[in-house]
Design an enzyme around this catalytic site. Structure first.
Site, PDB file in Angstrom:
ATOM      1  CD  GLU A 432      66.337   4.164  79.023  1.00 49.94           C
ATOM      2  OE1 GLU A 432      65.522   3.643  79.795  1.00 49.94           O
ATOM      3  OE2 GLU A 432      66.240   5.325  78.627  1.00 49.94           O
ATOM      4  CG  ASP A 510      64.312   5.522  83.124  1.00 49.54           C
ATOM      5  OD1 ASP A 510      64.802   4.839  84.025  1.00 49.54           O
ATOM      6  OD2 ASP A 510      64.913   6.446  82.544  1.00 49.54           O
TER       7      ASP A 510
END
Ligand code: 0RA
Length: 649
Positions: A432, A510
């Site tokens: 990401e 994350d």
């Protein structure tokens, strides 16, 4: 009388049986990774479900103990403990130590679970370092303990229990067999228990996770129970989607050697959600029951549309696929001798089942359409729209594939590729954001690790029509980087993995709410458009650490609150806990390359979680819930999952 020789020879045979399981565990339980580990539970729970299907058991309680061992308690009749006439030992011991002995005594009842899972509880025993069976029967409590499949003594009478009956199995998987992990996943088990509750009405399935205390200082627990069965299952799957008919359509034919149950509904979305079971086993690859269903659904709807002249105005050709847009269906059949085929042995092969299912669907669906003209009209209109959209999608897809072929080298510019070209060695990290992507590029081993940064959030495929998928850049990049194309000789829409460039596709996001959102979106995309990647076990999640515990030059990474507590204890053996500082990782982007490598990318230190079809199904459902049209189920979901959300503060 059996001679002493005969007896011991038989004994040896028995040991050899379970020895074989320990030598080649994958032959019995599929693999020795996360899947195989959970397979042990399915095996044990299936036995209790059989007892419930025979009409003797109502409650099953599964406990994940603090040490990751498992206890399954049911209130069935209890496994018999009397002497087995041939084996000269307790029936309980025979069931627990002889391969495939499980159903032997149960002549009367129709054993329906099993099949894929049906390797028997003795396999679980063979692969457990601790195993204990406790039986409540005849007013007495009996108990026998084992290790690695071998009894540690005879069956003992250990107490009295009055009227109570039932069976309790406790096992701790052997970590010399399950080398990858012996940690059970609460959500994976919940997904299976939920499924079992919907498939088998009237059974209460409880799960208690003793590893986790909630805010109310209770063990984390959930209860699964369904009266409404498949109709409730379909409603559950579609809870976040906008329904276009009020109530799911339900058919069953139970008085047959192949009992069939089907529930289906249509929503305003574009994808198909068809889940099928044979003997309670999820047939991921479908099979004859699914093709029978599709054939009959297509024919019944087409006949109705033609008869009522609904197609004439539309001026489009309708094909089978058009009946699948927005369809959510659950099919459950029981087959006494199922043949399972396919890559993952989850495709039903019995050819007679297709006709059985299609005749039930033809008859009942025709009836339904005639009796419900309003709903029938809504469904047919939807089918016509789907046909029109299909034509638009084909054009967009062809455009993308032509473009892909013309690009230099065919690979996206953002991809940092690896040098090794053997897919079996290669890993692709989907990362990401550009900043985390940059760190990952520095951290990786460029020989076999490639990085593809995905900018921002990827398209929510749940809400997009198919042609928009092929227009989205991150999604096109994933196709080209992976080397995956659409269309094989047999089927223009089938995924072609023959040029797949990586056998590990690792989603690295994350450990916070946003990251989990992105993970869920990517998983939904794979589930919808690259299902066979998941079926083949190519998709993984990288688990990033949450904390770093530091004392002077010593440090430890922590992946959970429990880890953190252990790390503090370890670093503060002298009791000086306040000398240990805890650093919380905010995101992968703020980590330096070296810790990122150590914790999340290095095969020796990282924690990878292989994505199963159940995980992907649940991701897909959550996406529809969080992003769908319906507000109330979304609110409810967030409320119910506040416990997990809290981990992210
Ligand atoms: C065979 C016969 C009987 C019970 C069972 C099997 C049985 C097996 C398992 C495994 C887990 N829970 C179970 N509960 C029951 C009983 C036959 C009888 O009482 O007549």
């Amino acid at each position: 009388m059996v001679s002493e020789n005969g007896y011991s020879a038989k004994n040896i045979q028995v040991l050899e049986g379970l020895e074989a399981v320990r030598k080649r565990p994958s032959m019995y339980i599929g693999d020795t990774g996360v899947r195989g580990l959970h397979h042990l539970i399915w095996e044990v729970v299936d036995n209790s479900i059989d007892e419930a299907l025979a009409g003797y058991c109502k409650n099953i309680i599964l406990t994940i103990e603090e040490d990751n061992s498992i206890t399954v308690l049911d209130d069935g009749r209890g496994i018999p403990v009397d002497m087995h006439p041939k084996e000269h030992k307790s029936a309980l011991e025979v069931v627990m130590t002889v391969l495939h002995a499980g159903g032997k005594f149960d002549k009367g009842s129709y054993k329906v679970s099993g099949g894929l899972h049906g390797v028997g509880v003795s396999c679980v025993n063979a692969l457990s370092i601790e195993f204990e069976a406790t039986v409540y029967r005849n007013g007495k409590i009996y108990n026998q303990k084992y290790s690695k499949g071998k009894p540690l003594g005879d069956v003992q009478e250990i107490g009295e229990c009055g009227e109570k009956t039932g069976t309790q199995i406790h096992f701790k998987p052997d970590d010399s067999i399950f080398e990858q992990t012996t940690i059970y996943n609460f959500e994976t088990i919940c997904a299976r228990l939920r499924e079992l509750a919907y498939l088998n009405t009237g059974i209460t399935l409880d799960i208690v996770d003793k590893r986790v205390l909630t805010d109310e200082s209770q063990y984390l627990s959930k209860r699964f129970y369904s009266d409404g069965g498949l109709v409730e299952f379909v409603k559950y799957l579609d809870s976040g989607r906008e329904k276009i008919i009020k109530e799911p359509i339900y058919f069953e034919k139970l008085d047959s050697d192949v009992p069939v149950q089907i529930a289906l509904t249509y929503n305003s979305g574009y994808s198909e959600n068809l889940i099928s079971y044979v003997n309670n086993i999820h047939t991921i690859e479908g099979g004859t029951h699914v093709s029978g269903f599709r054939m009959a659904l297509t024919k019944a709807l087409k006949d109705y549309a033609e008869k009522s002249k609904l197609l004439e105005k539309a001026k489009v050709d309708i094909i089978g696929d058009d009946f699948r847009e927005g369809l959510t269906a659950v099919i459950s059949v029981k087959v006494s001798e199922p043949q399972f085929e396919g890559q993952t042995k989850t495709k039903l092969g019995n050819s007679d089942v297709a006709g059985r299912v299609s005749s039930v669907v033809s008859l009942k669906l025709k009836e339904y359409l005639e009796e419900h003209p309003v709903e029938a009209r809504i469904i047919v209109d939807k089918v016509v729209l789907a046909a029109q959209a299909r034509n638009a999608a084909r054009k967009a897809r062809e455009l993308v594939q032509r473009k892909g072929a013309l690009q230099v080298g065919g690979l996206p510019g953002k991809l940092a590729d690896c040098t090794d070209k053997d897919p079996a060695n290669c890993e692709l990290f989907l990362v990401e954001g550009n900043s985390a992507g940059g760190t990952a590029k520095d951290a990786r081993d460029r020989k076999y690790q490639a990085i593809l940064p995905l900018r921002g959030k990827i398209l929510n495929v749940e809400k997009a029509q198919e042609h928009r998928i092929y227009e989205s850049e991150p999604i096109r990049n994933m196709f080209t980087a992976l080397g995956v194309t659409m269309g094989t000789e047999n089927d223009p829409k089938e995924l072609n993995l023959s040029k797949l460039r990586y056998h590990k596709i690792i989603i690295m996001a994350d450990a916070d709410v946003d990251g989990s959102h992105i993970r869920t979106l990517i998983l939904t995309f794979f589930y919808r458009y690259m299902k066979s990647l998941i079926e083949n076990g190519y998709v993984y999640l990288a688990l990033a650490p949450l904390y770093l515990a530091i004392r002077n030059s010593n440090f430890k990474y922590c992946w959970s609150e429990e880890d953190r507590e252990n790390a503090i204890n370890e670093l503060a053996k002298d009791g000086k806990r306040d000398l240990v500082t805890i650093k919380r990782f905010k995101g992968l982007g703020e980590m330096d390359p070296e810790p990122l490598w150590d914790t999340t990318m290095d095969p020796m230190g990282r924690i990878l979680q292989q994505v199963t079809m159940l995980d992907a199904m649940e991701a897909d459902r959550i996406i529809s819930l969080l992003m769908g049209e319906e507000v109330e189920p979304r609110r409810q979901f967030i409320e119910e999952n506040a416990y997990y959300a809290n981990l992210d503060v």
